[in-house]
Scaffold this motif. Structure first.
Motif, PDB file in Angstrom:
ATOM      1  N   GLU A  29       0.830  -1.199   0.000  1.00 34.13           N
ATOM      2  CA  GLU A  29       0.000   0.000   0.000  1.00 34.13           C
ATOM      3  C   GLU A  29       0.871   1.258   0.000  1.00 34.13           C
ATOM      4  OE1 GLU A  29      -3.818   1.949   2.309  1.00 34.13           O
ATOM      5  OE2 GLU A  29      -2.815   0.231   3.188  1.00 34.13           O
ATOM      6  N   ALA A  30       1.902   1.275   0.821  1.00 33.73           N
ATOM      7  CA  ALA A  30       2.804   2.427   0.863  1.00 33.73           C
ATOM      8  C   ALA A  30       3.488   2.617  -0.482  1.00 33.73           C
ATOM      9  CB  ALA A  30       3.838   2.239   1.963  1.00 33.73           C
ATOM     10  N   VAL A  32       2.346   1.780  -3.461  1.00 32.71           N
ATOM     11  CA  VAL A  32       1.383   2.298  -4.442  1.00 32.71           C
ATOM     12  C   VAL A  32       1.108   3.778  -4.196  1.00 32.71           C
ATOM     13  CG1 VAL A  32      -0.983   2.129  -5.276  1.00 32.71           C
ATOM     14  CG2 VAL A  32       0.360   0.073  -4.941  1.00 32.71           C
ATOM     15  N   PHE A  33       0.964   4.193  -2.930  1.00 33.84           N
ATOM     16  CA  PHE A  33       0.749   5.609  -2.656  1.00 33.84           C
ATOM     17  C   PHE A  33       1.957   6.441  -3.080  1.00 33.84           C
ATOM     18  CE2 PHE A  33      -2.858   4.402   0.020  1.00 33.84           C
ATOM     19  CZ  PHE A  33      -3.768   5.388  -0.376  1.00 33.84           C
ATOM     20  N   ALA A  34       3.159   5.911  -2.890  1.00 34.96           N
ATOM     21  CA  ALA A  34       4.359   6.613  -3.348  1.00 34.96           C
ATOM     22  C   ALA A  34       4.357   6.735  -4.871  1.00 34.96           C
ATOM     23  CB  ALA A  34       5.612   5.881  -2.875  1.00 34.96           C
ATOM     24  N   LEU A  36       1.664   6.752  -6.869  1.00 36.06           N
ATOM     25  CA  LEU A  36       0.637   7.732  -7.235  1.00 36.06           C
ATOM     26  C   LEU A  36       1.133   9.155  -7.001  1.00 36.06           C
ATOM     27  CD1 LEU A  36      -2.535   5.996  -5.790  1.00 36.06           C
ATOM     28  CD2 LEU A  36      -1.889   6.197  -8.199  1.00 36.06           C
ATOM     29  N   GLY A  37       1.829   9.375  -5.892  1.00 37.83           N
ATOM     30  CA  GLY A  37       2.391  10.692  -5.610  1.00 37.83           C
ATOM     31  C   GLY A  37       3.451  11.088  -6.626  1.00 37.83           C
ATOM     32  N   TYR A  38       4.306  10.150  -6.967  1.00 36.56           N
ATOM     33  CA  TYR A  38       5.358  10.407  -7.963  1.00 36.56           C
ATOM     34  C   TYR A  38       4.742  10.805  -9.298  1.00 36.56           C
ATOM     35  CZ  TYR A  38       9.198   9.530 -11.205  1.00 36.56           C
ATOM     36  OH  TYR A  38      10.135   9.663 -12.192  1.00 36.56           O
ATOM     37  N   ASN A  46      -2.783   9.696 -12.967  1.00 36.61           N
ATOM     38  CA  ASN A  46      -2.572   8.571 -12.055  1.00 36.61           C
ATOM     39  C   ASN A  46      -3.888   7.908 -11.641  1.00 36.61           C
ATOM     40  OD1 ASN A  46      -3.477  10.622 -10.419  1.00 36.61           O
ATOM     41  ND2 ASN A  46      -1.709  10.666  -9.086  1.00 36.61           N
ATOM     42  N   ASN A  47      -4.871   7.976 -12.524  1.00 34.19           N
ATOM     43  CA  ASN A  47      -6.098   7.226 -12.276  1.00 34.19           C
ATOM     44  C   ASN A  47      -6.340   6.284 -13.455  1.00 34.19           C
ATOM     45  OD1 ASN A  47      -6.978   9.102 -14.257  1.00 34.19           O
ATOM     46  ND2 ASN A  47      -9.057   8.976 -13.496  1.00 34.19           N
ATOM     47  N   GLY A  61      -5.025  13.857  -6.408  1.00 29.46           N
ATOM     48  CA  GLY A  61      -4.235  14.302  -5.277  1.00 29.46           C
ATOM     49  C   GLY A  61      -3.801  15.749  -5.424  1.00 29.46           C
TER      50      GLY A  61
END
Length: 65
Positions: A29-30, A32-34, A36-38, A46-47, A61
């Motif tokens: 999960e971490a 994937v969130f990284a 998406l942020g990148y 990023n969708n 975001g």
């Protein structure tokens, strides 16, 4: 879950657990969130409209400075 993916994907597609790629399964999960942020930071959509029901690709975001 992996067996489910293997059932529906072509035989030449190899499905592996994330641990086999060096990504700890507890950190998925971490990771994937990284990612998406990148992507958002670099202004890359990023969708995935086909899974979210969105009408188009967009950047999700907000970057706060």
């Amino acid at each position: 879950m992996l067996a489910y993916f293997k059932e529906f994907l072509p035989e030449d597609i190899v499905v592996k657990p994330s641990d086999a790629l060096g990504i700890n399964s507890d950190a998925k999960e971490a990771f994937v969130f990284a990612l998406l942020g990148y992507l958002g930071f670099h202004k890359v959509p990023n969708n995935l409209p086909s899974t979210t029901g969105a009408k188009r690709q967009t950047i999700l975001g907000k970057i706060a400075w």
